[in-house]
Design a protein around this motif. Structure first.
Motif, PDB file in Angstrom:
ATOM      1  N   THR A 138     -11.313   9.789  12.073  1.00 53.97           N
ATOM      2  CA  THR A 138     -10.148  10.505  11.540  1.00 53.97           C
ATOM      3  C   THR A 138      -8.960   9.600  11.239  1.00 53.97           C
ATOM      4  O   THR A 138      -8.017  10.011  10.572  1.00 53.97           O
ATOM      5  N   GLY A 139      -9.020   8.351  11.747  1.00 52.99           N
ATOM      6  CA  GLY A 139      -7.933   7.417  11.441  1.00 52.99           C
ATOM      7  C   GLY A 139      -8.418   5.987  11.561  1.00 52.99           C
ATOM      8  O   GLY A 139      -7.641   5.093  11.892  1.00 52.99           O
ATOM      9  N   ALA A 140      -9.701   5.779  11.289  1.00 52.18           N
ATOM     10  CA  ALA A 140     -10.284   4.439  11.447  1.00 52.18           C
ATOM     11  C   ALA A 140     -11.593   4.357  10.674  1.00 52.18           C
ATOM     12  O   ALA A 140     -12.290   5.365  10.515  1.00 52.18           O
ATOM     13  N   ASN A 141     -11.924   3.178  10.202  1.00 48.64           N
ATOM     14  CA  ASN A 141     -13.203   2.937   9.516  1.00 48.64           C
ATOM     15  C   ASN A 141     -14.289   2.625  10.544  1.00 48.64           C
ATOM     16  O   ASN A 141     -13.980   2.344  11.704  1.00 48.64           O
ATOM     17  N   GLY A 195      -9.600   0.321   4.719  1.00 46.91           N
ATOM     18  CA  GLY A 195      -8.551  -0.123   5.638  1.00 46.91           C
ATOM     19  C   GLY A 195      -8.317  -1.628   5.626  1.00 46.91           C
ATOM     20  O   GLY A 195      -9.239  -2.411   5.381  1.00 46.91           O
ATOM     21  N   LEU A 196      -7.088  -2.006   5.903  1.00 53.92           N
ATOM     22  CA  LEU A 196      -6.758  -3.435   5.970  1.00 53.92           C
ATOM     23  C   LEU A 196      -7.508  -4.087   7.128  1.00 53.92           C
ATOM     24  O   LEU A 196      -7.927  -5.235   7.031  1.00 53.92           O
ATOM     25  N   THR A 197      -7.689  -3.342   8.216  1.00 48.62           N
ATOM     26  CA  THR A 197      -8.450  -3.886   9.346  1.00 48.62           C
ATOM     27  C   THR A 197      -9.922  -4.022   8.953  1.00 48.62           C
ATOM     28  O   THR A 197     -10.578  -5.003   9.303  1.00 48.62           O
ATOM     29  N   ARG A 198     -10.419  -3.044   8.233  1.00 42.56           N
ATOM     30  CA  ARG A 198     -11.799  -3.104   7.746  1.00 42.56           C
ATOM     31  C   ARG A 198     -12.005  -4.373   6.906  1.00 42.56           C
ATOM     32  O   ARG A 198     -12.956  -5.122   7.093  1.00 42.56           O
ATOM     33  N   THR A 216     -12.558   0.425  13.203  1.00 48.38           N
ATOM     34  CA  THR A 216     -11.461  -0.488  12.887  1.00 48.38           C
ATOM     35  C   THR A 216     -10.279   0.283  12.323  1.00 48.38           C
ATOM     36  O   THR A 216     -10.444   1.201  11.535  1.00 48.38           O
ATOM     37  N   GLY A 217      -9.098  -0.119  12.717  1.00 52.00           N
ATOM     38  CA  GLY A 217      -7.882   0.476  12.168  1.00 52.00           C
ATOM     39  C   GLY A 217      -6.692  -0.229  12.786  1.00 52.00           C
ATOM     40  O   GLY A 217      -6.826  -0.862  13.837  1.00 52.00           O
ATOM     41  N   THR A 218      -5.557  -0.104  12.148  1.00 53.59           N
ATOM     42  CA  THR A 218      -4.371  -0.760  12.684  1.00 53.59           C
ATOM     43  C   THR A 218      -4.077  -0.273  14.090  1.00 53.59           C
ATOM     44  O   THR A 218      -3.845  -1.074  15.000  1.00 53.59           O
ATOM     45  N   LEU A 226     -10.060   5.524   2.696  1.00 51.07           N
ATOM     46  CA  LEU A 226      -9.255   4.306   2.748  1.00 51.07           C
ATOM     47  C   LEU A 226     -10.109   3.068   3.076  1.00 51.07           C
ATOM     48  O   LEU A 226     -10.859   3.083   4.050  1.00 51.07           O
ATOM     49  N   GLU A 262     -16.076   7.935   7.808  1.00 52.64           N
ATOM     50  CA  GLU A 262     -15.153   7.226   8.706  1.00 52.64           C
ATOM     51  C   GLU A 262     -14.737   8.167   9.826  1.00 52.64           C
ATOM     52  O   GLU A 262     -15.091   9.346   9.813  1.00 52.64           O
ATOM     53  N   LYS A 308      -2.725   6.581   1.317  1.00 48.23           N
ATOM     54  CA  LYS A 308      -2.500   6.986   2.710  1.00 48.23           C
ATOM     55  C   LYS A 308      -1.491   8.119   2.630  1.00 48.23           C
ATOM     56  O   LYS A 308      -0.289   7.924   2.804  1.00 48.23           O
ATOM     57  N   TYR A 351      -4.533  14.112   5.884  1.00 46.30           N
ATOM     58  CA  TYR A 351      -4.678  14.102   7.342  1.00 46.30           C
ATOM     59  C   TYR A 351      -4.788  15.488   7.953  1.00 46.30           C
ATOM     60  O   TYR A 351      -5.029  15.611   9.149  1.00 46.30           O
ATOM     61  N   ARG A 356       0.840  -1.217   0.000  1.00 48.98           N
ATOM     62  CA  ARG A 356       0.000   0.000   0.000  1.00 48.98           C
ATOM     63  C   ARG A 356       0.869   1.259   0.000  1.00 48.98           C
ATOM     64  O   ARG A 356       0.508   2.269  -0.610  1.00 48.98           O
TER      65      ARG A 356
HETATM   66  N1  PMP Z   1      -8.998   5.591   7.574  1.00 52.25           N
HETATM   67  C1  PMP Z   1      -7.997   6.426   7.905  1.00 52.25           C
HETATM   68  C2  PMP Z   1      -8.134   7.877   7.602  1.00 52.25           C
HETATM   69  C3  PMP Z   1      -6.848   5.914   8.514  1.00 52.25           C
HETATM   70  O1  PMP Z   1      -5.846   6.739   8.851  1.00 52.25           O
HETATM   71  C4  PMP Z   1      -6.760   4.544   8.809  1.00 52.25           C
HETATM   72  C5  PMP Z   1      -5.533   3.996   9.494  1.00 52.25           C
HETATM   73  N2  PMP Z   1      -4.558   3.650   8.536  1.00 52.25           N
HETATM   74  C6  PMP Z   1      -7.831   3.719   8.447  1.00 52.25           C
HETATM   75  C7  PMP Z   1      -8.937   4.281   7.836  1.00 52.25           C
HETATM   76  C8  PMP Z   1      -7.787   2.241   8.717  1.00 52.25           C
HETATM   77  O2  PMP Z   1      -6.833   1.638   7.890  1.00 52.25           O
HETATM   78  P1  PMP Z   1      -6.058   0.312   8.336  1.00 52.25           P
HETATM   79  O3  PMP Z   1      -7.093  -0.627   8.851  1.00 52.25           O
HETATM   80  O4  PMP Z   1      -5.424  -0.178   7.083  1.00 52.25           O
HETATM   81  O5  PMP Z   1      -5.094   0.696   9.376  1.00 52.25           O
END
Ligand code: PMP
Length: 271
Positions: A176-179, A199-202, A235-237, A197, A174, A140, A145, A41
């Motif tokens: 600000t850093g997670a789905n 997301g891979l966790t999503r 969900t998010g890393t 995004l 979503e 990403k 951001y 990615r």
């Molecule tokens: N959306 C945003 C804006 C993010 O920063 C993240 C974290 N990388 C995610 C979604 C989730 O992505 P992932 O599950 O790949 O971490």
């Protein structure tokens, strides 16, 4: 290298024009979960910003492992970042500037701190996720951001842990850093990732739900629908699977499916 030696020049192109892409990854028991997918990615994101990382996915994989080992970390957050550096070009165009890559790692516990299993509280952001015609939505990329930081600062000033962002059309997008995922009548609803995004966790969680024969609706979700959802999680890393207890004036229970997915994810990443 030592913290103090890890410097960039003040005329780094990325610092002025956001020509930077990054990854957030987590190592569990010495292994980065979905490590290769993160490196792929990173390459994809760089391509979206019209630059090529001068290291292959294999080289990045080896470097990440070396950083973890040098720090003696088995459980850590790993940050890979690639950017247009300083060089002859200091205007908007930067083709002649070198592309740089760095990898850092640090220990980072629960992203939402103590709130994690009690359910995070989300503000509703005034900033909207931009159209894919306005920004490279699926990269990403650092530039995307800027609105996330502003939305999260506003949320924290109100005592919330994060903010829910709507998209340029007004649909739920979503955090600000997670789905985000919702539960209603035993079925799961999650916004279609057409301007943010996927997301891979999503993707991992969608797979976990399908394995459990839970119906997943990936679709456009209107803000008015928030009232009818019973459970919600992010969900998010970094966030992993974090239950949400409140979004604005709407409340959600930390229900059985939320717990099952949060616990199932923890088991999966440590397998
Ligand atoms: N959306 C945003 C804006 C993010 O920063 C993240 C974290 N990388 C995610 C979604 C989730 O992505 P992932 O599950 O790949 O971490």
């Amino acid at each position: 290298m030592d913290w103090r030696s890890a410097n960039v020049h003040i005329l780094t192109h990325a610092l002025h024009y956001a020509s930077s892409v990054f990854e957030g990854e987590r190592a569990y028991n010495g292994q980065i979960f979905l490590s290769r997918k993160h490196s792929e990615r990173l390459h994809y994101s760089a391509g979206q910003l019209d630059f090529e990382i001068p290291y292959s996915v294999d080289e990045i994989e080896a470097a990440k492992a070396a950083v973890l080992e040098a720090n003696g970390f088995t459980d850590a957050y790993v940050r890979a970042v690639a950017w247009r550096g300083a060089g002859p070009d200091m205007g908007v165009a930067s083709q002649r500037n070198p592309v740089r890559l760095a990898i850092a790692a640090w220990e980072w516990g629960s992203y939402y701190g103590d709130a994690k299993m009690k359910g995070a509280k989300l503000d509703i952001a005034k900033w909207k996720r931009p159209s894919p015609e306005t920004a490279p939505s699926h990269a990403k990329a650092a530039g995307l951001y800027m609105i996330c930081t502003m939305a999260k600062h506003a949320a924290e000033a109100k005592g919330c842990g994060d903010a829910l962002m709507f998209d340029y059309r007004g649909y739920v997008a979503e955090a600000t850093g997670a789905n985000i995922f919702f539960v209603k009548d035993g079925e799961v609803h999650t916004p279609k990732p057409d301007c943010f995004l996927n997301g891979l966790t999503r993707q991992t969680v969608v797979g976990m739900l399908e394995e459990r024969q839970v119906k997943v609706h990936e679709r456009h979700i209107m803000p008015e629908e928030l009232e009818g959802f019973e459970q919600c999680w992010l969900t998010g890393t970094a966030a992993e699977v974090t239950p949400v207890g409140q979004i604005g004036d709407y409340n959600f229970e930390v229900g059985a499916l939320t717990r099952e997915i949060a616990e199932g994810y923890e088991t999966l990443v440590r397998r």
